[in-house]
Design a protein around this motif. Sequence first.
Motif, PDB file in Angstrom:
ATOM      1  N   THR A   1      10.392   4.909  -1.256  1.00 18.38           N
ATOM      2  CA  THR A   1       9.933   5.438   0.034  1.00 18.38           C
ATOM      3  C   THR A   1       9.435   4.306   0.920  1.00 18.38           C
ATOM      4  O   THR A   1       9.739   4.264   2.111  1.00 18.38           O
ATOM      5  CB  THR A   1       8.834   6.497  -0.174  1.00 18.38           C
ATOM      6  N   ALA A   2       8.681   3.375   0.350  1.00 18.90           N
ATOM      7  CA  ALA A   2       8.172   2.241   1.130  1.00 18.90           C
ATOM      8  C   ALA A   2       9.326   1.443   1.729  1.00 18.90           C
ATOM      9  O   ALA A   2       9.271   1.033   2.895  1.00 18.90           O
ATOM     10  CB  ALA A   2       7.295   1.347   0.259  1.00 18.90           C
ATOM     11  N   THR A   3      10.379   1.236   0.946  1.00 16.55           N
ATOM     12  CA  THR A   3      11.541   0.495   1.446  1.00 16.55           C
ATOM     13  C   THR A   3      12.204   1.241   2.595  1.00 16.55           C
ATOM     14  O   THR A   3      12.530   0.659   3.631  1.00 16.55           O
ATOM     15  CB  THR A   3      12.553   0.253   0.311  1.00 16.55           C
ATOM     16  N   ARG A   4      12.395   2.546   2.430  1.00 13.90           N
ATOM     17  CA  ARG A   4      13.025   3.330   3.496  1.00 13.90           C
ATOM     18  C   ARG A   4      12.148   3.382   4.748  1.00 13.90           C
ATOM     19  O   ARG A   4      12.663   3.339   5.871  1.00 13.90           O
ATOM     20  CB  ARG A   4      13.378   4.724   2.984  1.00 13.90           C
ATOM     21  N   LEU A   5      10.834   3.448   4.574  1.00 15.36           N
ATOM     22  CA  LEU A   5       9.944   3.435   5.743  1.00 15.36           C
ATOM     23  C   LEU A   5      10.017   2.092   6.468  1.00 15.36           C
ATOM     24  O   LEU A   5      10.017   2.045   7.697  1.00 15.36           O
ATOM     25  CB  LEU A   5       8.505   3.759   5.333  1.00 15.36           C
ATOM     26  N   LEU A   6      10.089   1.008   5.704  1.00 16.07           N
ATOM     27  CA  LEU A   6      10.270  -0.313   6.307  1.00 16.07           C
ATOM     28  C   LEU A   6      11.578  -0.356   7.083  1.00 16.07           C
ATOM     29  O   LEU A   6      11.618  -0.800   8.235  1.00 16.07           O
ATOM     30  CB  LEU A   6      10.258  -1.398   5.220  1.00 16.07           C
TER      31      LEU A   6
ATOM     32  N   ASP B   1       0.830  -1.199   0.000  1.00 18.57           N
ATOM     33  CA  ASP B   1       0.000   0.000   0.000  1.00 18.57           C
ATOM     34  C   ASP B   1       0.871   1.260   0.000  1.00 18.57           C
ATOM     35  O   ASP B   1       0.593   2.221  -0.710  1.00 18.57           O
ATOM     36  CB  ASP B   1      -0.939  -0.008   1.200  1.00 18.57           C
ATOM     37  N   SER B   2       1.936   1.230   0.760  1.00 23.16           N
ATOM     38  CA  SER B   2       2.855   2.362   0.825  1.00 23.16           C
ATOM     39  C   SER B   2       3.570   2.560  -0.510  1.00 23.16           C
ATOM     40  O   SER B   2       3.720   3.693  -0.979  1.00 23.16           O
ATOM     41  CB  SER B   2       3.872   2.139   1.950  1.00 23.16           C
ATOM     42  N   ALA B   3       4.012   1.493  -1.132  1.00 23.57           N
ATOM     43  CA  ALA B   3       4.706   1.590  -2.425  1.00 23.57           C
ATOM     44  C   ALA B   3       3.796   2.192  -3.480  1.00 23.57           C
ATOM     45  O   ALA B   3       4.231   3.016  -4.290  1.00 23.57           O
ATOM     46  CB  ALA B   3       5.203   0.208  -2.862  1.00 23.57           C
ATOM     47  N   ILE B   4       2.520   1.822  -3.460  1.00 22.51           N
ATOM     48  CA  ILE B   4       1.569   2.352  -4.420  1.00 22.51           C
ATOM     49  C   ILE B   4       1.314   3.831  -4.165  1.00 22.51           C
ATOM     50  O   ILE B   4       1.282   4.641  -5.084  1.00 22.51           O
ATOM     51  CB  ILE B   4       0.257   1.542  -4.366  1.00 22.51           C
ATOM     52  N   ASN B   5       1.188   4.203  -2.921  1.00 21.81           N
ATOM     53  CA  ASN B   5       0.828   5.582  -2.582  1.00 21.81           C
ATOM     54  C   ASN B   5       2.025   6.514  -2.497  1.00 21.81           C
ATOM     55  O   ASN B   5       1.885   7.709  -2.756  1.00 21.81           O
ATOM     56  CB  ASN B   5       0.035   5.584  -1.274  1.00 21.81           C
ATOM     57  N   CYS B   6       3.201   5.996  -2.154  1.00 23.10           N
ATOM     58  CA  CYS B   6       4.385   6.852  -1.918  1.00 23.10           C
ATOM     59  C   CYS B   6       5.562   6.528  -2.817  1.00 23.10           C
ATOM     60  O   CYS B   6       6.540   7.277  -2.831  1.00 23.10           O
ATOM     61  CB  CYS B   6       4.871   6.697  -0.476  1.00 23.10           C
ATOM     62  N   GLY B   7       5.530   5.401  -3.487  1.00 21.61           N
ATOM     63  CA  GLY B   7       6.663   4.938  -4.287  1.00 21.61           C
ATOM     64  C   GLY B   7       7.413   3.830  -3.573  1.00 21.61           C
ATOM     65  O   GLY B   7       7.491   3.806  -2.340  1.00 21.61           O
TER      66      GLY B   7
END
Length: 160
Positions: free
Chosen positions: A87-92, A78-84
Amino acid sequence: MNNFDLCIAPVLKSEGGTSNHPLDAGKLTRFGISQRSYPKLDIAALTVEQAKALYKRDFWDANHLDQLPLAVAFEFFDSAINCGAGTATRLLQRALGVAEDGIVGPITLAAVASITPDKLARRMLAHRIRFYTKLSNWPTFGAGWMNRLANNVLWESDHA
């Protein structure tokens, strides 16, 4: 039912149908697939099945989400779709407390295995909230993003 099939339904519900908000950098968007990301695609004619196929190939499979526990895979997806995806990887990685190199490699995967999936998903959500509130378009889209994350919490509590 596999994890992708479980995760795609709430994502499509969050993404909705067609939009073309003047402040959305994605421009014309249908089922969350944007003209900016897919400039050669006829977004207006995109079907939900085509959107699912793009999500599977470019977001799920490309990020090896079958290697992650369901709650973590869903939150990353969901994060990858909404933020890229970057960004999703860095948030993880931020949620795990490992180096934010933008690569889901052996160190990140080992850290994922060392924490309960529900705890990691909650930590990812917290970091995602912090990320959103710093964006310049927060005043326009912030309420929608927070409703999306609230729906994620509810979905994850039903699928834990």
